[in-house]
Design a protein around this motif. Sequence first.
Motif, PDB file in Angstrom:
ATOM      1  N   CYS A  68       0.827  -1.292   0.025  1.00 13.84           N
ATOM      2  CA  CYS A  68       0.033   0.037   0.017  1.00 13.84           C
ATOM      3  C   CYS A  68       0.927   1.190  -0.157  1.00 13.84           C
ATOM      4  O   CYS A  68       2.085   1.080   0.263  1.00 13.84           O
ATOM      5  CB  CYS A  68      -1.052   0.025   1.006  1.00 13.84           C
ATOM      6  N   GLU A  69       0.180   2.248  -0.141  1.00 11.94           N
ATOM      7  CA  GLU A  69       1.151   3.573  -0.357  1.00 11.94           C
ATOM      8  C   GLU A  69       1.662   3.941   1.178  1.00 11.94           C
ATOM      9  O   GLU A  69       1.127   3.283   1.887  1.00 11.94           O
ATOM     10  CB  GLU A  69       0.071   4.863  -0.575  1.00 11.94           C
ATOM     11  N   LYS A  70       2.633   4.588   1.065  1.00 11.90           N
ATOM     12  CA  LYS A  70       3.539   4.741   2.219  1.00 11.90           C
ATOM     13  C   LYS A  70       2.752   5.423   3.467  1.00 11.90           C
ATOM     14  O   LYS A  70       2.813   5.112   4.494  1.00 11.90           O
ATOM     15  CB  LYS A  70       4.847   5.577   2.193  1.00 11.90           C
ATOM     16  N   GLU A  71       1.740   6.409   3.010  1.00 13.77           N
ATOM     17  CA  GLU A  71       0.720   6.866   3.953  1.00 13.77           C
ATOM     18  C   GLU A  71       0.007   6.130   4.752  1.00 13.77           C
ATOM     19  O   GLU A  71      -0.436   6.670   6.011  1.00 13.77           O
ATOM     20  CB  GLU A  71      -0.109   8.130   3.353  1.00 13.77           C
ATOM     21  N   LYS A  72      -0.361   4.998   4.419  1.00 11.60           N
ATOM     22  CA  LYS A  72      -1.230   4.032   4.880  1.00 11.60           C
ATOM     23  C   LYS A  72      -0.344   3.069   5.654  1.00 11.60           C
ATOM     24  O   LYS A  72       0.650   2.806   5.403  1.00 11.60           O
ATOM     25  CB  LYS A  72      -2.084   3.448   3.983  1.00 11.60           C
ATOM     26  N   GLU A  73      -0.922   2.311   6.779  1.00 16.61           N
ATOM     27  CA  GLU A  73      -0.353   1.525   7.573  1.00 16.61           C
ATOM     28  C   GLU A  73      -1.039   0.020   7.128  1.00 16.61           C
ATOM     29  O   GLU A  73      -2.101  -0.057   6.759  1.00 16.61           O
ATOM     30  CB  GLU A  73      -0.668   1.709   9.157  1.00 16.61           C
TER      31      GLU A  73
END
Length: 361
Positions: A68-73
Amino acid sequence: MEDTKLPPVGKSGYFEIRLESIGGLGANLCGKMLGELGVKYLDLNSVSFSSYGSEKTGTPVRGYIRYCEKEKEIRVHSPVISPDLMAVFHQALLKDKSTWNGCDEHTDIIVGLDAGQETLEEAAFTKWKKCYVVEAQKIAMETRSRINMVMLGAIVRVMGFARLEDANRICEDTLGKKYPDALKGNLEGIRRGYEEVREMTDIPRKPSDSFRSETIEWGYDTAPAGGINPCFGNTVTADLSPSRQGYIPVFRKEKCINCGLCDSTCPDMVFQFAKGEYNGREMMVNQGLDYYHCKGCLRCVDVCPVNALVKGLEAEHPDKEYFRTNQDLIRMPDYYVKKGPDAYVTSESYLTEKRMGGGEI
Ligand code: SF4
Ligand code: SF4
């Protein structure tokens, strides 16, 4: 240059990959490398883990990777049920319906072909978005790499948001120091997997309604009163033949001393013992194997003290000589079940037989 942007993800919120493999083909390592690839070179968050049996070879292995994108955990650590991309390391696994679990119109599928196989002829059970094949075994042999590296190259190509250079770098990180001599072949395997994976559009499919994803039918809320679970989860009733990597234990009855070591070692109750005579004594005698349950781990070959079990190529027994022998045996009601005080069951194969309309129990 390839687009390195993560594609739009489904309702899970992740791009999810499932690897379907057999112990010994290296899916576990391939999954780990794909997981590391996301974090180290794609500027994404990623996680990977595998599930496998206790035996080293022959058991089903599944690998799971999420990006997933880095902003998401990533807070989910359960198996991937509905993959965006599924890589099947050995085409024999296509026979097993559980391989297809959760695949639908959003799933890209890559199948690793056996040596000598150029296309996928087998009809599938379900739907897919696109189906790709790669001659994984042949490339692995020609490049002196392993199937997992060829599949890694193919996966990176099909998932579309990583480059061949990224796959090479993760291979150098993982194998470069540990196995420097093997690096060249493995990089070549990755390159050929990447370049030679191709889409197939003309594979015959079975109607999609012939497939039903398997779900857990009994749980805390649904178990019948008393908690008896009629769908027990062991492998006694499962067809394990798709797990074999081309080798089977071949039984040489004339050498067998009926010590029973194979029977106590085999994890899947493959051996068929019945009352009989050996060296003038009445005892339980080894009648052979029920290959329906044999996953080809060859542990029985290792333990047999007199070489009554030897490793053989499954392809060299196309007439299923041993299979037939044992299937015939278990089809004889008097053989597999005896009623009365000395009642016995040779193995629980009889359950399968009964479901298939076999003899009375
Ligand atoms: S371990 Fe070998 S000798 Fe012993 S029962 Fe099995 S096949 Fe026969
Ligand atoms: S019969 Fe031998 S090869 Fe087959 S599952 Fe049992 S131990 Fe493994």
